[in-house]
Motif scaffolding. Sequence first.
Motif, mmCIF file in Angstrom:
data_model
loop_
_atom_site.group_PDB
_atom_site.id
_atom_site.type_symbol
_atom_site.label_atom_id
_atom_site.label_comp_id
_atom_site.label_asym_id
_atom_site.label_seq_id
_atom_site.Cartn_x
_atom_site.Cartn_y
_atom_site.Cartn_z
ATOM 1 N N GLY A 77 19.881 13.709 -7.702
ATOM 2 C CA GLY A 77 20.284 14.806 -8.573
ATOM 3 C C GLY A 77 20.037 14.516 -10.034
ATOM 4 N N ALA A 78 20.260 13.252 -10.435
ATOM 5 C CA ALA A 78 20.007 12.868 -11.827
ATOM 6 C C ALA A 78 18.525 13.016 -12.161
ATOM 7 C CB ALA A 78 20.470 11.437 -12.059
ATOM 8 N N CYS A 79 17.664 12.627 -11.238
ATOM 9 C CA CYS A 79 16.224 12.740 -11.492
ATOM 10 C C CYS A 79 15.806 14.197 -11.637
ATOM 11 C CB CYS A 79 15.436 12.059 -10.377
ATOM 12 S SG CYS A 79 15.516 10.251 -10.451
ATOM 13 N N GLU A 80 16.390 15.075 -10.854
ATOM 14 C CA GLU A 80 16.103 16.509 -10.989
ATOM 15 C C GLU A 80 16.492 16.996 -12.379
ATOM 16 O OE1 GLU A 80 14.783 18.750 -8.682
ATOM 17 O OE2 GLU A 80 14.315 16.993 -7.445
ATOM 18 N N ALA A 81 17.645 16.515 -12.878
ATOM 19 C CA ALA A 81 18.092 16.919 -14.216
ATOM 20 C C ALA A 81 17.178 16.355 -15.292
ATOM 21 C CB ALA A 81 19.529 16.459 -14.435
ATOM 22 N N TRP A 82 16.826 15.076 -15.189
ATOM 23 C CA TRP A 82 15.978 14.447 -16.209
ATOM 24 C C TRP A 82 14.602 15.099 -16.263
ATOM 25 C CZ3 TRP A 82 17.567 9.171 -13.766
ATOM 26 C CH2 TRP A 82 18.851 8.834 -14.201
ATOM 27 N N ALA A 83 14.107 15.540 -15.121
ATOM 28 C CA ALA A 83 12.807 16.205 -15.098
ATOM 29 C C ALA A 83 12.841 17.518 -15.867
ATOM 30 C CB ALA A 83 12.367 16.457 -13.655
ATOM 31 N N GLY A 84 14.038 18.085 -16.023
ATOM 32 C CA GLY A 84 14.177 19.340 -16.736
ATOM 33 C C GLY A 84 14.272 19.200 -18.242
ATOM 34 N N PHE A 85 14.485 17.969 -18.741
ATOM 35 C CA PHE A 85 14.510 17.728 -20.175
ATOM 36 C C PHE A 85 13.097 17.433 -20.677
ATOM 37 C CE2 PHE A 85 18.792 15.736 -19.024
ATOM 38 C CZ PHE A 85 19.493 16.913 -19.264
ATOM 39 N N ALA A 97 9.904 17.799 -9.005
ATOM 40 C CA ALA A 97 10.413 18.415 -10.233
ATOM 41 C C ALA A 97 9.696 17.899 -11.471
ATOM 42 C CB ALA A 97 11.917 18.172 -10.359
ATOM 43 N N PHE A 98 9.168 16.687 -11.430
ATOM 44 C CA PHE A 98 8.472 16.145 -12.587
ATOM 45 C C PHE A 98 7.102 16.785 -12.797
ATOM 46 C CE2 PHE A 98 11.661 12.764 -12.358
ATOM 47 C CZ PHE A 98 11.940 12.612 -13.703
ATOM 48 N N GLY A 99 6.675 17.595 -11.880
ATOM 49 C CA GLY A 99 5.443 18.350 -12.083
ATOM 50 C C GLY A 99 5.603 19.460 -13.101
ATOM 51 N N GLU A 100 6.844 19.797 -13.450
ATOM 52 C CA GLU A 100 7.123 20.866 -14.411
ATOM 53 C C GLU A 100 7.606 20.338 -15.759
ATOM 54 O OE1 GLU A 100 6.396 23.961 -13.551
ATOM 55 O OE2 GLU A 100 5.781 23.212 -11.569
ATOM 56 N N THR A 101 7.681 19.034 -15.927
ATOM 57 C CA THR A 101 8.239 18.450 -17.147
ATOM 58 C C THR A 101 7.337 18.719 -18.355
ATOM 59 O OG1 THR A 101 9.325 16.728 -15.859
ATOM 60 C CG2 THR A 101 9.049 16.309 -18.210
ATOM 61 N N GLY A 115 0.789 -1.229 0.000
ATOM 62 C CA GLY A 115 0.000 0.000 0.000
ATOM 63 C C GLY A 115 0.816 1.270 0.000
ATOM 64 N N ALA A 116 2.090 1.192 -0.416
ATOM 65 C CA ALA A 116 2.970 2.364 -0.379
ATOM 66 C C ALA A 116 2.593 3.406 -1.429
ATOM 67 C CB ALA A 116 4.427 1.942 -0.583
ATOM 68 N N PHE A 117 1.948 2.976 -2.492
ATOM 69 C CA PHE A 117 1.558 3.888 -3.562
ATOM 70 C C PHE A 117 0.540 3.197 -4.448
ATOM 71 C CE2 PHE A 117 5.713 1.968 -4.636
ATOM 72 C CZ PHE A 117 5.320 1.138 -5.667
ATOM 73 N N ASP A 118 -0.020 3.967 -5.361
ATOM 74 C CA ASP A 118 -0.928 3.436 -6.381
ATOM 75 C C ASP A 118 -0.220 3.565 -7.722
ATOM 76 O OD1 ASP A 118 -4.124 2.851 -6.766
ATOM 77 O OD2 ASP A 118 -3.264 3.905 -8.489
ATOM 78 N N LEU A 119 -0.461 2.654 -8.631
ATOM 79 C CA LEU A 119 0.207 2.714 -9.924
ATOM 80 C C LEU A 119 -0.212 3.924 -10.742
ATOM 81 C CD1 LEU A 119 0.229 -1.054 -10.990
ATOM 82 C CD2 LEU A 119 2.057 0.284 -9.936
ATOM 83 N N HIS A 120 -1.357 4.522 -10.405
ATOM 84 C CA HIS A 120 -1.799 5.737 -11.089
ATOM 85 C C HIS A 120 -1.190 7.000 -10.478
ATOM 86 C CE1 HIS A 120 -4.768 3.963 -13.797
ATOM 87 N NE2 HIS A 120 -5.114 3.155 -12.808
ATOM 88 N N ASP A 121 -0.479 6.869 -9.378
ATOM 89 C CA ASP A 121 0.103 8.053 -8.741
ATOM 90 C C ASP A 121 1.062 8.763 -9.697
ATOM 91 O OD1 ASP A 121 -1.202 7.749 -6.347
ATOM 92 O OD2 ASP A 121 0.463 6.750 -5.330
ATOM 93 N N PRO A 122 0.998 10.088 -9.761
ATOM 94 C CA PRO A 122 1.981 10.817 -10.570
ATOM 95 C C PRO A 122 3.355 10.762 -9.914
ATOM 96 C CG PRO A 122 0.560 12.349 -9.398
ATOM 97 C CD PRO A 122 -0.012 10.987 -9.167
ATOM 98 N N VAL A 123 4.381 10.689 -10.722
ATOM 99 C CA VAL A 123 5.743 10.663 -10.206
ATOM 100 C C VAL A 123 6.029 11.927 -9.406
ATOM 101 C CG1 VAL A 123 8.177 10.617 -10.881
ATOM 102 C CG2 VAL A 123 6.534 9.154 -12.064
ATOM 103 N N SER A 124 5.399 13.030 -9.780
ATOM 104 C CA SER A 124 5.642 14.300 -9.081
ATOM 105 C C SER A 124 5.210 14.266 -7.621
ATOM 106 C CB SER A 124 4.918 15.442 -9.796
ATOM 107 O OG SER A 124 3.524 15.191 -9.862
#
Length: 423
Positions: A185-193, A118-122, A104-113
């Motif tokens: 840090g890598a995820c922050e960068a990837w979210a910016g591409f 940072a993925f909320g701005e991708t 129950g840690a998450f739902d598969l429909h949960d947004p990555v953000s």
Amino acid sequence: MQFAHPDREEFVAEIKIEADPAESGFAADRLARLDDHFDAYVADGRLPGWAGLVSRNDKVVHVAHRGYRHVEKGLPVDADTIWRLASLTKPIVSVAAMMLYERGAFDLHDPVSRFIPAFGETRVYRNGPVHAPNTDAPVEPIRLWHLLTHTSGLTVGFWLAHPVEFMYAQSGYVWDAPPDVDLAGACEAWAGFPLLFQPGTAWNYGVSVDVLGRVLEVVTGKTIDRVLADLVLDPLGMTETGFWVDEADTHRVVPLYSPNPEGGRAVRNDQLSVLPTSRPTFLSAGGGLFTTLSDYHRFTRMLLNGGELEGTRLIGSRTLAFMARNHLPGGADLAAVGRRVMFGQPTYDGLGFGLGFQTVVDQARTKLLISPSEISWYSGYTTVFSVDPVERTIAIFFSSFAPVKTYPIYARFRQLVNQALVD
């Protein structure tokens, strides 16, 4: 995570034949064709060496080691050889993710953000050059199921076939991450591409599972090496699997080889043979694990047995069956929604993708001698496995060669295993 044993003197990683091939439905002379075929690769220098295993009904019926783990030093491949898993890391991380889903840690429909803001701005790439791309807002956010199915729109820097991939490469994200950048840090960068496509509309090999690994870090409050150790590696007794190798064991590790432009013989690729002997800054959840044939066989045995091994259950059988279904948009195959054919696989026709594994949508359409019930995956470093819960077979092939697309190794391997079944 160290490659250590309670008693190194007595430890032997040997995988022994446990059942007669004929009694398990295999023809021994037909299994020998597998060895003959790949021995030719070693003989003419196309591969430095390889190891292979075939089992049925949880009993090993065939195992072979050929060639050299280190050509320059003349060190042969043996049962103790440590291999670079590359993308065969992904199924392990996917299983860990679904174990947390079961809790129950998450739902598969949960947004990555929800986990990585940072993925909320991708944005999504529309057109334009690398330095000034035109982008659109995503129709829907990247969700966790997009990461598990590789339909997120994320990519990697080594393809260099799209402006977004040049953005990755120019920022230092080609095969790995820049120095001193960790997974967060890598995820922050990837979210910016920009994304290659709208999430959920296509399939592409990329850093989706690396991002999934970061989600697991956020959910558990632990780094991905501890997450995998706690959930998968330690419970399965995979003591030879980790993100780095102790100095004392470096002689057991296979360097990576690539084809020499003149003649095609395998030569050492120093750029991609970097070997961490202590905990690296960047832990690649998509491709950073090292392992042995014996250890990975334990993981695949757990998959074959519906999530359980030797009395230890990791994941529910229904969850694993759910992961093994085709989850591509509209039930399509990879030929319809995949971005490119890759990694020694001649076609994507009839092949689907589940939550961490390749699946079979239509066996006849694949034009490959594979089972309609198998799950499998492979990497750019010539490592491949398949598990068939109906035929009750496991097949694993390890080498250390890139780019594997040079040769049809994965299709040939599964073809040679399945032609040997005669019951």
